[in-house]
Design an enzyme around this catalytic site. Structure first.
Site, PDB file in Angstrom:
ATOM      1  N   HIS A  16      46.812  89.219  55.677  1.00 63.62           N
ATOM      2  CA  HIS A  16      47.878  88.305  56.092  1.00 63.62           C
ATOM      3  C   HIS A  16      47.332  86.939  56.536  1.00 63.62           C
ATOM      4  CE1 HIS A  16      46.446  90.806  59.362  1.00 63.62           C
ATOM      5  NE2 HIS A  16      46.625  89.767  60.152  1.00 63.62           N
ATOM      6  N   HIS A 105      21.413  81.715  41.805  1.00 66.47           N
ATOM      7  CA  HIS A 105      20.354  82.556  42.368  1.00 66.47           C
ATOM      8  C   HIS A 105      20.833  83.931  42.815  1.00 66.47           C
ATOM      9  CE1 HIS A 105      17.422  79.025  43.443  1.00 66.47           C
ATOM     10  NE2 HIS A 105      17.746  79.072  42.157  1.00 66.47           N
TER      11      HIS A 105
END
Ligand code: RB5
Length: 151
Positions: A16, A105
């Site tokens: 929420h 990476h």
């Protein structure tokens, strides 16, 4: 595979604290013609983020070529919940540099954002940065695999 081409499917989840942000992310992905699975299509209050993270992450692990995108108020709860699953490498993209290197990476398979801490336009830009880059493999792939080994 390069850029956007590495992903065939996007699975979204939110609580929420970030339903509106998730809706904006969905709108962006759909506008690019991408396949979106929204695991929280309807707003209810409150939404427990742990089960949402687990459900979405299971889809990432089960469906090759799937990228997860999770949102909660800060991104912290979703990040922690997601990273409890072996094989999930969830990264909280709190700036553009992290967005780029989380692909190049780290090759994250779940991206996390905070609905109460990040502006939607920054989030959309970071998703685009992540998706426009490419995993460099090599030593980074070894480190990536090491994260999933028993310790
Ligand atoms: C919900 O109020 C809030 O705790 C959640 O969205 C998130 O920020 C947790 O990390």
């Amino acid at each position: 595979m390069k850029g956007y081409d590495a992903y065939r499917h996007f699975v979204l989840g939110c609580d929420h604290g970030a339903f509106t942000l998730k809706e904006k992310i969905k709108e962006y992905l759909l506008s690019r013609g991408l396949e979106v699975e929204d695991t929280v299509p309807v707003y209810t209050n409150p939404i427990a983020y742990v089960s949402v993270a687990r459900n979405a992450c299971r889809r990432v692990l089960d469906l090759p070529g799937t990228l997860g995108i999770l949102t909660c108020g800060t991104g912290a709860g979703m990040s922690i919940a997601a990273n409890r699953l072996i094989g999930i490498h969830a990264s909280l993209l709190y700036d553009d540099f992290t967005a780029e290197y989380s692909r190049r990476h780290t090759n994250a398979n779940v991206l996390v954002f905070g609905g109460r801490t990040m502006a939607p336009e920054d989030v959309i830009r970071r998703i685009d940065i992540f998706l426009s880059n490419e995993f460099e493999g090599g030593k980074y792939a070894l480190r990536n695999r090491e994260m999933d080994e028993p310790y």
